[in-house]
Enzyme design. Structure first.
Site, PDB file in Angstrom:
ATOM      1  N   ARG A  95       0.843  -1.196   0.000  1.00 11.28           N
ATOM      2  CA  ARG A  95       0.000   0.000   0.000  1.00 11.28           C
ATOM      3  C   ARG A  95       0.882   1.252   0.000  1.00 11.28           C
ATOM      4  NH1 ARG A  95      -5.162   1.727  -0.986  1.00 11.28           N
ATOM      5  NH2 ARG A  95      -6.108   2.867   0.729  1.00 11.28           N
ATOM      6  N   THR A 372      -9.518   1.203  -9.276  1.00 11.13           N
ATOM      7  CA  THR A 372      -8.832   0.035  -8.739  1.00 11.13           C
ATOM      8  C   THR A 372      -8.973  -1.130  -9.721  1.00 11.13           C
ATOM      9  OG1 THR A 372      -9.336   0.850  -6.520  1.00 11.13           O
ATOM     10  CG2 THR A 372      -8.629  -1.414  -6.642  1.00 11.13           C
ATOM     11  N   THR A 390      -4.302  -0.433  -6.981  1.00  9.36           N
ATOM     12  CA  THR A 390      -5.081   0.779  -7.189  1.00  9.36           C
ATOM     13  C   THR A 390      -4.243   2.030  -7.313  1.00  9.36           C
ATOM     14  OG1 THR A 390      -6.934   2.068  -6.284  1.00  9.36           O
ATOM     15  CG2 THR A 390      -5.366   1.192  -4.697  1.00  9.36           C
ATOM     16  N   ASN A 392      -6.322   4.644  -6.568  1.00  7.95           N
ATOM     17  CA  ASN A 392      -7.504   5.214  -5.937  1.00  7.95           C
ATOM     18  C   ASN A 392      -8.517   5.564  -7.020  1.00  7.95           C
ATOM     19  OD1 ASN A 392      -9.160   5.786  -3.834  1.00  7.95           O
ATOM     20  ND2 ASN A 392      -8.565   7.911  -3.688  1.00  7.95           N
ATOM     21  N   ASP A 414      -7.856   8.337   0.785  1.00  6.21           N
ATOM     22  CA  ASP A 414      -8.342   7.207   1.590  1.00  6.21           C
ATOM     23  C   ASP A 414      -8.086   7.419   3.087  1.00  6.21           C
ATOM     24  OD1 ASP A 414      -9.670   5.655  -0.209  1.00  6.21           O
ATOM     25  OD2 ASP A 414      -8.025   4.274  -0.597  1.00  6.21           O
ATOM     26  N   SER A 443      -7.737   0.975   3.536  1.00  4.64           N
ATOM     27  CA  SER A 443      -8.247   0.525   2.237  1.00  4.64           C
ATOM     28  C   SER A 443      -9.478  -0.352   2.417  1.00  4.64           C
ATOM     29  CB  SER A 443      -7.153  -0.283   1.534  1.00  4.64           C
ATOM     30  OG  SER A 443      -7.654  -0.863   0.353  1.00  4.64           O
ATOM     31  N   SER A 444     -10.257  -0.465   1.346  1.00  7.92           N
ATOM     32  CA  SER A 444     -11.366  -1.437   1.330  1.00  7.92           C
ATOM     33  C   SER A 444     -11.030  -2.651   0.477  1.00  7.92           C
ATOM     34  CB  SER A 444     -12.631  -0.792   0.747  1.00  7.92           C
ATOM     35  OG  SER A 444     -13.024   0.301   1.515  1.00  7.92           O
ATOM     36  N   GLY A 464     -13.683  -1.002  -6.831  1.00  6.72           N
ATOM     37  CA  GLY A 464     -14.992  -0.412  -6.517  1.00  6.72           C
ATOM     38  C   GLY A 464     -15.023   0.438  -5.262  1.00  6.72           C
ATOM     39  N   GLY A 465     -13.852   0.897  -4.779  1.00  6.72           N
ATOM     40  CA  GLY A 465     -13.853   1.768  -3.598  1.00  6.72           C
ATOM     41  C   GLY A 465     -14.559   1.099  -2.433  1.00  6.72           C
TER      42      GLY A 465
HETATM   43  N1  GLY Z   1      -8.538   3.257  -3.003  1.00  5.78           N
HETATM   44  C1  GLY Z   1      -9.540   2.342  -2.696  1.00  5.78           C
HETATM   45  C2  GLY Z   1      -9.208   1.459  -1.543  1.00  5.78           C
HETATM   46  O1  GLY Z   1      -8.047   1.166  -1.310  1.00  5.78           O
HETATM   47  O2  GLY Z   1     -10.087   1.087  -0.823  1.00  5.78           O
END
Ligand code: GLY
Length: 561
Positions: A95, A372, A390, A392, A414, A443-444, A464-465
């Site tokens: 990340r 992403t 990603t 973002n 984020d 992150s998601s 998909g965020g």
């Molecule tokens: N940028 C989207 C995530 O990492 O959740």
């Protein structure tokens, strides 16, 4: 999305049959599912020449950086969930990190209000990229082919050019104005004749090819030192960005302990923090355990209600508790404790929706388009890779590194710029996810591998965020509980609730008008949505064959042999 469904009622079970838009692909030896046909093809070629799943993953990553610049990247970051054929699990966190010069209130004005867009577009929104270090590290530990062998196909793709798909051409045209605004004097990904890009046009990226060639030759030093690093820092100097040579030199990907949870006879291997995905998926799946979902069926009101109520509660926990474990104490064990998780749904009432305000007070927020990208790979020995990566937003910060030809992320969004103020995905955060130098933003992303009775069962993930977690959750249930094959499962329309705002977004065909009225009268608020996620899945059948699922919402492609 137009779908045809057949439901057969047999001895109390609903057997699901759905005609899919993309064909169902099955194979024996190896499979790559990614969002771009050129990247999937390159991954397949690496498998066919004797590379393992990690070799293919590295090759696919760099190929996506060329073919899918909206999200494939070298200027961003990601997560790997890896399971060897012998059943050992690993997770790698590459990340992005906040630059050393970052500070908690860097996106606030003098009155303490969030400055709109500052964490989202432009050079100030970029975190220190982790992707190249992540690729080098996973290849160092597990790769079989040489490094240059797995990077070279992407160098060739960038130098020789690739044919634009309709979706890629549309994405580039839509972002043309931002590319021009954020990149004075540069012409990357802008059609040279002033015309719009069109499907079938060949796109060459010579500067990116040279950057990839430096990476192919010098690994980390091809990016975090030498000419590429100089170009990144020069871009920062020109546009008042924060990333320095020291930030680049210090970046390290981290092997983290895989997050393991159980659902019925299945073992779920997920990404721990700084992703919220693993914890959230574990909570969601555990909350489903007491309910007879397969008997209720995928379209029933009861199924929808328990899933929405679970999603609402899980995102409330996410907002309060989750952040970078290197900086904050994240109560992972407590959040995943079975008795805690099951009590969370005790306040649910089938007669009416639980208002999100009763779970925790909050604010309303808007949404942005998904970004992403995810890819899933299984090689012929059974090694399995699940990677989500990603920038973002689509095309990240929209800022290209001059001379190097790649996009920088806007991952700083984020973080929680201010407690309770939603980010672009409408997600609110707290102290756990506030900005600190060198911290990783929450992150998601939910790259996931599932085992059944000790054997590999599924490899899955999506962009998909904020909707990443709920998309993976629904696709997993579609296969494990609803009798869908992998292609049906990824194509089936989705919905999403994230606690705040207190509304469920839904894709066309997911809910009937009658259902909307019935659930609406119980207090559920629904808002129609465009496509949610681009899921890439591989299901391992009881006979060992691989079954692919490539999302028909995008250019997603299964390649297999
Ligand atoms: N940028 C989207 C995530 O990492 O959740």
């Amino acid at each position: 999305m137009r779908l045809k469904f057949i439901f057969l009622f047999l001895a109390g079970f609903t057997v699901f049959a759905q005609q899919t838009q993309k064909p169902l692909v099955e194979s024996t030896n190896g499979m790559v599912v990614s969002t771009h046909p050129a990247a999937s093809e390159i991954g397949l070629q690496i498998l066919q020449k004797g590379g393992n799943a990690i070799d293919a993953a590295v090759a696919v990553n760099f190929a996506l950086a060329v073919s899918h610049p909206a999200a494939g990247n070298i200027g961003g970051g990601g997560f790997l969930v890896y399971r060897t054929a012998k059943g050992k699990a690993y997770t790698l966190d590459y990340r992005e990190k906040a630059p050393l010069k970052a500070s908690r209130d860097m996106y606030l004005d003098s009155a303490g209000n969030v400055i709109p867009g500052k964490s989202l577009i432009g050079i100030f929104s970029a975190g220190v990229p982790g992707t190249v270090n992540g690729m080098v590290e996973m290849h160092r530990k597990f790769g079989r082919l040489s490094w240059s062998e797995v990077v070279q196909p992407a160098v060739d793709l960038a130098a020789n050019g690739l044919e634009l798909t309709e979706k890629e051409a549309r994405g580039l045209n839509r972002n043309r104005a931002d590319f021009i605004k954020e990149n004075p004097g540069k012409s990357y990904l802008i059609s040279s004749d002033g015309q719009e890009f069109a499907k079938g046009q060949i796109l060459k990226q010579p500067d990116l090819a040279q950057t990839l060639a430096r990476i192919a030759q010098s690994k980390n030093k091809g990016f975090y030192a030498g000419p590429t690093a100089d170009m990144i820092v020069e871009e920062m100097r020109k546009q008042n960005g924060l990333i320095t040579h020291k930030d680049l030199r210090k970046y390290r990907a981290v092997w983290r302990k895989p997050l393991v949870s159980n659902y019925k006879q299945y073992r779920i291997i997920g990404m721990p923090p700084p992703s919220s995905g693993g914890v959230a998926l574990a909570q969601l799946m555990k909350m489903m355990e007491p309910f007879p979902l397969s008997r209720w069926g995928v379209t029933s009101d009861s199924t929808l209600q328990v899933m929405i109520e679970a999603e609402r509660r899980v995102y409330a926990d996410r907002a309060s508790w989750l952040g970078d474990p290197d900086f904050v104490k994240v109560p992972v064990a407590e959040l995943m404790d079975s008795s805690y998780v099951t009590t969370r749904l005790q306040s649910m009432d089938f007669a009416k929706a639980t208002p999100s305000a009763d779970i925790k007070a909050g604010v309303f927020a808007g949404y942005e388009s998904p970004e992403t990208t995810h890819y899933s790979i299984v090689d012929k020995e059974g090694n399995a890779v699940s990677i989500t990566t990603t920038l973002n937003n689509s095309y990240g910060s929209k800022v290209f590194v001059g001379g190097a030809g790649f996009l920088l992320n806007d991952e700083m969004d984020d973080f929680s710029s201010k407690p309770g103020v939603p980010n672009v995905f409408g997600l609110v955060g707290s102290k756990a996810n506030e900005i600190q130098p060198e911290k990783r933003m929450l992150s998601s992303m939910t790259p996931t591998i599932i085992e059944s009775n000790g054997k590999l069962k599924m490899v899955v993930g999506t962009p998909g965020g904020s909707t990443i977690i709920t998309s993976v959750f629904q696709v997993v249930l579609n296969t494990l509980e609803m009798g869908m094959n992998m292609q049906q499962a990824v194509e089936y329309p989705r919905f999403h609730h994230q606690w705040l705002p207190d509304a469920t977004r839904f894709e066309a065909n997911r809910l009937s008008n009658d259902q909307l009225n019935r659930l609406g009268s119980k207090g559920y608020v629904f808002t129609p949505s465009g496509g949610i996620g681009l899921v890439e899945g591989i299901l391992i059948l009881p006979n060992g064959r691989l079954q692919g699922g490539a999302d028909s919402r995008g250019d997603d492609t299964v390649k297999a042999y």
